[in-house]
Design a protein around this motif. Structure first.
Motif, PDB file in Angstrom:
ATOM      1  N   THR A 114      40.926   2.267 -42.752  1.00  0.00           N
ATOM      2  CA  THR A 114      41.406   3.526 -43.812  1.00  0.00           C
ATOM      3  C   THR A 114      41.371   2.920 -45.125  1.00  0.00           C
ATOM      4  OG1 THR A 114      43.744   2.617 -43.269  1.00  0.00           O
ATOM      5  CG2 THR A 114      42.899   3.943 -41.666  1.00  0.00           C
ATOM      6  N   TYR A 173      40.901   5.153 -49.323  1.00  0.00           N
ATOM      7  CA  TYR A 173      41.700   5.145 -50.530  1.00  0.00           C
ATOM      8  C   TYR A 173      40.703   4.464 -51.718  1.00  0.00           C
ATOM      9  CZ  TYR A 173      45.845   6.158 -47.921  1.00  0.00           C
ATOM     10  OH  TYR A 173      46.717   6.572 -47.138  1.00  0.00           O
ATOM     11  N   ARG A 174      39.940   3.538 -51.395  1.00  0.00           N
ATOM     12  CA  ARG A 174      38.972   2.763 -52.390  1.00  0.00           C
ATOM     13  C   ARG A 174      38.070   3.921 -52.865  1.00  0.00           C
ATOM     14  NH1 ARG A 174      37.774  -3.027 -51.861  1.00  0.00           N
ATOM     15  NH2 ARG A 174      39.596  -3.883 -50.984  1.00  0.00           N
ATOM     16  N   ARG A 184      33.836  -2.255 -52.656  1.00  0.00           N
ATOM     17  CA  ARG A 184      34.449  -3.499 -52.300  1.00  0.00           C
ATOM     18  C   ARG A 184      34.735  -4.329 -53.623  1.00  0.00           C
ATOM     19  NH1 ARG A 184      36.853  -3.520 -47.956  1.00  0.00           N
ATOM     20  NH2 ARG A 184      35.490  -2.488 -46.384  1.00  0.00           N
ATOM     21  N   ALA A 195      39.511  -2.162 -55.724  1.00  0.00           N
ATOM     22  CA  ALA A 195      40.708  -2.468 -55.006  1.00  0.00           C
ATOM     23  C   ALA A 195      41.928  -2.032 -55.563  1.00  0.00           C
ATOM     24  CB  ALA A 195      40.474  -4.000 -54.539  1.00  0.00           C
ATOM     25  N   ALA A 252      42.322   1.700 -55.938  1.00  0.00           N
ATOM     26  CA  ALA A 252      43.149   2.314 -54.621  1.00  0.00           C
ATOM     27  C   ALA A 252      44.305   2.054 -54.395  1.00  0.00           C
ATOM     28  CB  ALA A 252      42.126   1.480 -53.274  1.00  0.00           C
ATOM     29  N   ALA A 301      46.958   4.949 -54.009  1.00  0.00           N
ATOM     30  CA  ALA A 301      47.844   5.150 -52.747  1.00  0.00           C
ATOM     31  C   ALA A 301      49.093   5.472 -52.960  1.00  0.00           C
ATOM     32  CB  ALA A 301      47.462   3.754 -52.081  1.00  0.00           C
ATOM     33  N   ARG A 307      48.008  10.450 -50.114  1.00  0.00           N
ATOM     34  CA  ARG A 307      48.322   9.922 -48.695  1.00  0.00           C
ATOM     35  C   ARG A 307      48.062  11.197 -47.791  1.00  0.00           C
ATOM     36  NH1 ARG A 307      49.276   4.943 -49.246  1.00  0.00           N
ATOM     37  NH2 ARG A 307      49.116   4.827 -47.104  1.00  0.00           N
ATOM     38  N   GLY A 365      44.918  -0.819 -41.864  1.00  0.00           N
ATOM     39  CA  GLY A 365      45.067  -0.184 -43.414  1.00  0.00           C
ATOM     40  C   GLY A 365      46.582  -0.848 -43.428  1.00  0.00           C
ATOM     41  N   ARG A 366      47.672  -0.154 -44.038  1.00  0.00           N
ATOM     42  CA  ARG A 366      48.959  -0.425 -44.293  1.00  0.00           C
ATOM     43  C   ARG A 366      49.973   0.175 -43.725  1.00  0.00           C
ATOM     44  NH1 ARG A 366      45.292  -2.554 -46.568  1.00  0.00           N
ATOM     45  NH2 ARG A 366      45.280  -3.842 -48.795  1.00  0.00           N
ATOM     46  N   ASP A 367      49.855   1.371 -43.113  1.00  0.00           N
ATOM     47  CA  ASP A 367      50.892   2.352 -42.883  1.00  0.00           C
ATOM     48  C   ASP A 367      50.396   2.856 -41.347  1.00  0.00           C
ATOM     49  OD1 ASP A 367      48.701   3.945 -43.544  1.00  0.00           O
ATOM     50  OD2 ASP A 367      50.222   5.341 -44.394  1.00  0.00           O
ATOM     51  N   ILE A 368      49.419   2.199 -40.677  1.00  0.00           N
ATOM     52  CA  ILE A 368      48.984   2.970 -39.538  1.00  0.00           C
ATOM     53  C   ILE A 368      49.997   2.883 -38.468  1.00  0.00           C
ATOM     54  CG2 ILE A 368      47.153   2.877 -37.666  1.00  0.00           C
ATOM     55  CD1 ILE A 368      46.160   3.329 -40.709  1.00  0.00           C
ATOM     56  N   ARG A 426      48.715  -6.303 -55.833  1.00  0.00           N
ATOM     57  CA  ARG A 426      48.436  -5.333 -54.947  1.00  0.00           C
ATOM     58  C   ARG A 426      49.697  -5.290 -53.726  1.00  0.00           C
ATOM     59  NH1 ARG A 426      43.693  -3.865 -51.918  1.00  0.00           N
ATOM     60  NH2 ARG A 426      42.844  -5.772 -52.077  1.00  0.00           N
TER      61      ARG A 426
END
Ligand code: DC
Length: 205
Positions: free
Chosen positions: A35, A39-40, A70, A75, A78, A82, A88, A109-112, A160
């Protein structure tokens, strides 16, 4: 139709989520969605001068093929887009639909586990110390021909982390029922084995 089976894998930048997610998806024969790429792709379009909300609303499959996704600049972009709730929200339905596809899916991801798929059958939180993550990211960037140094990469990782953990909307944190896997002292094989074992244990439970 096989019932949907969702594995949610969250964690900070460069903790090994990507490698572990791909391996877990292959091991259990599940589809995989990174995911962060969504965002990237929005971040890359912002760097080209677009409004990030409009970019998120019109994101297309082709945006995910951009070879620049990448890079360190993308990054950071992103992580900035985010923070925006409308960005979102625009990416939510696609992720949820992917998660419940027949045959099952791994999303990283971060919030899955906390926001996108709180009902996921298995939740993992993959982490490592900032120094270990910066060392790994530096090696990956050097392998891909990017010239940089440890201090720069460490500062990027920490910036980040700070933005991802302290935003108001869907901050990075482990779900209450997540299995924590700290990869600081694990090599790739051991980290994958720990993740597969955690999934097996949850499936049996
Ligand atoms: O996983 P990654 O490094 O490709 O993610 C890039 C950025 O995207 C990350 O710093 C924060 C954001 N992101 C997010 O907010 N929620 C996700 N589920 C995945 C990524």
């Amino acid at each position: 139709m096989m019932s949907p089976f969702t594995i949610a894998i969250d964690g900070p930048a460069a903790a090994g989520k990507g490698t572990i997610s791909k391996a877990v998806a292959a091991h259990f024969d599940l589809a995989h969605l990174d995911t962060g790429l969504l965002y990237r792709a929005v971040g890359a379009r912002m760097l080209q001068g677009e409004d990030p909300i409009a970019a998120a609303q019109t994101l297309a499959a082709g945006d995910l093929e951009n070879p620049d996704l990448r890079t360190a600049d993308v990054a950071q972009a992103a992580s900035k887009v985010a923070v925006i709730p409308e960005v979102r929200a625009s990416l939510l339905d696609f992720q949820r639909a992917f998660a419940r596809r027949s045959g099952g899916a791994v999303l990283d991801g971060r919030d899955i586990g906390t926001v996108i798929c709180p009902q996921a059958e298995v939740k993992l939180f993959v982490t490592a110390s900032p120094e270990v993550r910066a060392t790994r990211r530096l090696a990956e960037l050097s392998d891909n021909g990017f010239k940089t140094d440890f201090e720069t990469v460490l500062a990027d990782v920490k910036a980040r982390d700070d933005r991802d953990m302290n935003r108001a909307d869907a901050p990075l944190r482990p779900a209450e029922d997540a299995v924590i896997i700290d990869t600081s002292d694990l090599d790739v094989e051991a980290a994958i084995a720990a993740a597969v074992a955690a999934v097996d244990a949850r499936r049996r439970a």
